[in-house]
Design a protein around this motif. Structure first.
Motif, PDB file in Angstrom:
ATOM      1  N   ALA A  12      52.851  36.558  57.206  1.00  0.00           N
ATOM      2  CA  ALA A  12      52.798  37.260  55.926  1.00  0.00           C
ATOM      3  C   ALA A  12      51.333  37.489  55.556  1.00  0.00           C
ATOM      4  O   ALA A  12      50.546  36.551  55.505  1.00  0.00           O
ATOM      5  CB  ALA A  12      53.489  36.438  54.847  1.00  0.00           C
ATOM      6  N   ILE A  13      50.989  38.738  55.313  1.00  0.00           N
ATOM      7  CA  ILE A  13      49.611  39.102  54.982  1.00  0.00           C
ATOM      8  C   ILE A  13      49.511  39.395  53.491  1.00  0.00           C
ATOM      9  O   ILE A  13      50.258  40.211  52.959  1.00  0.00           O
ATOM     10  CB  ILE A  13      49.149  40.332  55.780  1.00  0.00           C
ATOM     11  CG1 ILE A  13      49.185  40.038  57.282  1.00  0.00           C
ATOM     12  CG2 ILE A  13      47.753  40.770  55.342  1.00  0.00           C
ATOM     13  CD1 ILE A  13      48.852  41.237  58.157  1.00  0.00           C
ATOM     14  N   ALA A  14      48.571  38.701  52.840  1.00  0.00           N
ATOM     15  CA  ALA A  14      48.277  38.940  51.425  1.00  0.00           C
ATOM     16  C   ALA A  14      46.806  39.290  51.294  1.00  0.00           C
ATOM     17  O   ALA A  14      45.976  38.912  52.124  1.00  0.00           O
ATOM     18  CB  ALA A  14      48.600  37.707  50.583  1.00  0.00           C
ATOM     19  N   SER A  15      46.508  39.981  50.225  1.00  0.00           N
ATOM     20  CA  SER A  15      45.127  40.370  49.949  1.00  0.00           C
ATOM     21  C   SER A  15      44.399  39.254  49.221  1.00  0.00           C
ATOM     22  O   SER A  15      44.911  38.685  48.261  1.00  0.00           O
ATOM     23  CB  SER A  15      45.124  41.631  49.076  1.00  0.00           C
ATOM     24  OG  SER A  15      43.820  41.920  48.648  1.00  0.00           O
ATOM     25  N   LEU A  16      43.218  38.954  49.671  1.00  0.00           N
ATOM     26  CA  LEU A  16      42.336  38.001  48.992  1.00  0.00           C
ATOM     27  C   LEU A  16      41.423  38.827  48.088  1.00  0.00           C
ATOM     28  O   LEU A  16      40.447  39.411  48.531  1.00  0.00           O
ATOM     29  CB  LEU A  16      41.528  37.203  50.010  1.00  0.00           C
ATOM     30  CG  LEU A  16      40.564  36.163  49.461  1.00  0.00           C
ATOM     31  CD1 LEU A  16      41.321  35.102  48.663  1.00  0.00           C
ATOM     32  CD2 LEU A  16      39.804  35.504  50.602  1.00  0.00           C
ATOM     33  N   THR A  17      41.811  38.931  46.829  1.00  0.00           N
ATOM     34  CA  THR A  17      41.108  39.766  45.870  1.00  0.00           C
ATOM     35  C   THR A  17      40.519  38.878  44.785  1.00  0.00           C
ATOM     36  O   THR A  17      41.204  37.979  44.289  1.00  0.00           O
ATOM     37  CB  THR A  17      42.082  40.794  45.256  1.00  0.00           C
ATOM     38  OG1 THR A  17      42.636  41.565  46.323  1.00  0.00           O
ATOM     39  CG2 THR A  17      41.391  41.715  44.269  1.00  0.00           C
ATOM     40  N   PRO A  18      39.270  39.108  44.400  1.00  0.00           N
ATOM     41  CA  PRO A  18      38.604  38.228  43.417  1.00  0.00           C
ATOM     42  C   PRO A  18      39.321  38.198  42.071  1.00  0.00           C
ATOM     43  O   PRO A  18      39.883  39.203  41.611  1.00  0.00           O
ATOM     44  CB  PRO A  18      37.222  38.857  43.253  1.00  0.00           C
ATOM     45  CG  PRO A  18      37.029  39.741  44.430  1.00  0.00           C
ATOM     46  CD  PRO A  18      38.392  40.166  44.877  1.00  0.00           C
ATOM     47  N   LEU A  19      39.277  37.048  41.440  1.00  0.00           N
ATOM     48  CA  LEU A  19      39.870  36.844  40.129  1.00  0.00           C
ATOM     49  C   LEU A  19      39.330  37.831  39.098  1.00  0.00           C
ATOM     50  O   LEU A  19      40.046  38.228  38.174  1.00  0.00           O
ATOM     51  CB  LEU A  19      39.612  35.402  39.666  1.00  0.00           C
ATOM     52  CG  LEU A  19      40.214  34.965  38.343  1.00  0.00           C
ATOM     53  CD1 LEU A  19      41.724  35.156  38.335  1.00  0.00           C
ATOM     54  CD2 LEU A  19      39.851  33.518  38.067  1.00  0.00           C
ATOM     55  N   GLU A  20      38.107  38.280  39.276  1.00  0.00           N
ATOM     56  CA  GLU A  20      37.498  39.237  38.344  1.00  0.00           C
ATOM     57  C   GLU A  20      38.283  40.545  38.254  1.00  0.00           C
ATOM     58  O   GLU A  20      38.141  41.293  37.304  1.00  0.00           O
ATOM     59  CB  GLU A  20      36.048  39.548  38.752  1.00  0.00           C
ATOM     60  CG  GLU A  20      35.105  38.382  38.596  1.00  0.00           C
ATOM     61  CD  GLU A  20      35.207  37.355  39.725  1.00  0.00           C
ATOM     62  OE1 GLU A  20      35.693  37.702  40.833  1.00  0.00           O
ATOM     63  OE2 GLU A  20      34.836  36.197  39.497  1.00  0.00           O
ATOM     64  N   GLU A  21      39.127  40.823  39.233  1.00  0.00           N
ATOM     65  CA  GLU A  21      39.898  42.068  39.244  1.00  0.00           C
ATOM     66  C   GLU A  21      41.300  41.899  38.658  1.00  0.00           C
ATOM     67  O   GLU A  21      42.128  42.817  38.740  1.00  0.00           O
ATOM     68  CB  GLU A  21      39.953  42.618  40.665  1.00  0.00           C
ATOM     69  CG  GLU A  21      38.571  43.004  41.177  1.00  0.00           C
ATOM     70  CD  GLU A  21      38.603  43.650  42.538  1.00  0.00           C
ATOM     71  OE1 GLU A  21      39.591  44.344  42.848  1.00  0.00           O
ATOM     72  OE2 GLU A  21      37.633  43.472  43.287  1.00  0.00           O
ATOM     73  N   LEU A  22      41.558  40.752  38.035  1.00  0.00           N
ATOM     74  CA  LEU A  22      42.890  40.447  37.510  1.00  0.00           C
ATOM     75  C   LEU A  22      43.383  41.491  36.512  1.00  0.00           C
ATOM     76  O   LEU A  22      44.529  41.928  36.591  1.00  0.00           O
ATOM     77  CB  LEU A  22      42.905  39.056  36.870  1.00  0.00           C
ATOM     78  CG  LEU A  22      44.246  38.586  36.309  1.00  0.00           C
ATOM     79  CD1 LEU A  22      45.286  38.482  37.418  1.00  0.00           C
ATOM     80  CD2 LEU A  22      44.072  37.231  35.622  1.00  0.00           C
ATOM     81  N   ASP A  23      42.555  41.910  35.589  1.00  0.00           N
ATOM     82  CA  ASP A  23      43.007  42.885  34.588  1.00  0.00           C
ATOM     83  C   ASP A  23      43.281  44.254  35.207  1.00  0.00           C
ATOM     84  O   ASP A  23      44.217  44.939  34.802  1.00  0.00           O
ATOM     85  CB  ASP A  23      41.983  43.025  33.459  1.00  0.00           C
ATOM     86  CG  ASP A  23      42.041  41.852  32.497  1.00  0.00           C
ATOM     87  OD1 ASP A  23      43.128  41.257  32.351  1.00  0.00           O
ATOM     88  OD2 ASP A  23      40.998  41.512  31.916  1.00  0.00           O
ATOM     89  N   ASP A  24      42.489  44.635  36.185  1.00  0.00           N
ATOM     90  CA  ASP A  24      42.642  45.960  36.797  1.00  0.00           C
ATOM     91  C   ASP A  24      43.777  46.029  37.815  1.00  0.00           C
ATOM     92  O   ASP A  24      44.449  47.057  37.934  1.00  0.00           O
ATOM     93  CB  ASP A  24      41.338  46.385  37.481  1.00  0.00           C
ATOM     94  CG  ASP A  24      40.211  46.590  36.491  1.00  0.00           C
ATOM     95  OD1 ASP A  24      40.496  46.941  35.329  1.00  0.00           O
ATOM     96  OD2 ASP A  24      39.048  46.388  36.891  1.00  0.00           O
ATOM     97  N   ASP A  25      43.993  44.950  38.571  1.00  0.00           N
ATOM     98  CA  ASP A  25      45.000  44.975  39.629  1.00  0.00           C
ATOM     99  C   ASP A  25      45.582  43.580  39.849  1.00  0.00           C
ATOM    100  O   ASP A  25      45.290  42.918  40.848  1.00  0.00           O
ATOM    101  CB  ASP A  25      44.373  45.514  40.912  1.00  0.00           C
ATOM    102  CG  ASP A  25      45.417  46.097  41.839  1.00  0.00           C
ATOM    103  OD1 ASP A  25      46.602  45.715  41.748  1.00  0.00           O
ATOM    104  OD2 ASP A  25      45.048  46.954  42.661  1.00  0.00           O
ATOM    105  N   PRO A  26      46.414  43.120  38.926  1.00  0.00           N
ATOM    106  CA  PRO A  26      46.894  41.741  38.998  1.00  0.00           C
ATOM    107  C   PRO A  26      47.676  41.405  40.261  1.00  0.00           C
ATOM    108  O   PRO A  26      47.574  40.294  40.769  1.00  0.00           O
ATOM    109  CB  PRO A  26      47.769  41.582  37.745  1.00  0.00           C
ATOM    110  CG  PRO A  26      48.048  42.954  37.268  1.00  0.00           C
ATOM    111  CD  PRO A  26      46.939  43.822  37.755  1.00  0.00           C
TER     112      PRO A  26
END
Length: 143
Positions: free
Chosen positions: A18-32
């Protein structure tokens, strides 16, 4: 790069990475959803369970090269497959989805996407994701 977690499964079962994106917490509002790797992995796990497959590995990666060893370590043609919640998760997780799918085809490994709608995040859901990701060493388990 990312994190790899493994799980054991029967030798006859189709093994899913299973592949998930490792996206920074700073982007939570823009792309939760891209930030919420737990929900991404849960979506993949439900998809696998519905088909009788076993999630053998969970990857959290960002911009990973399609030939990186973490993707292919132990992957067996005809037995293993990769799944991600959506094409856009793959686009965030990998540096090139096209090169990755070509490499998977060359190696005899399927690449699938779940294809379900992403959850809609309200303020409370975003707060839960924020707490879980911002306090991992404080013993908070995200519930």
């Amino acid at each position: 790069m990312g994190e790899v977690r493994g799980a054991s499964g029967g030798s006859d079962a189709v093994r899913v990475t299973a592949i998930a994106s490792l996206t920074p917490l700073e982007e939570l509002d823009d792309d939760p959803f891209l930030v919420d790797s737990r929900s991404q992995h849960a979506m993949c796990a439900r998809w696998a369970a519905e088909r009788g497959y076993v999630v053998a590995r969970e990857l959290m990666v960002c911009g990973l090269r399609p030939d990186h060893v973490v993707l292919w370590d132990g992957v067996r043609p005809g037995v293993d497959l990769f799944v991600a919640p959506s094409r856009r998760v793959l686009e965030s997780a990998l540096s090139s989805v096209e090169e990755f799918t070509a490499e998977a085809l060359r190696r005899g490994v399927r690449v699938e996407t779940v294809g379900r709608a992403e959850p809609l995040y309200d303020a409370q859901m975003k707060a839960q994701v924020h707490r879980r990701l911002s306090m991992p060493t404080a013993g908070y388990d995200g519930r």
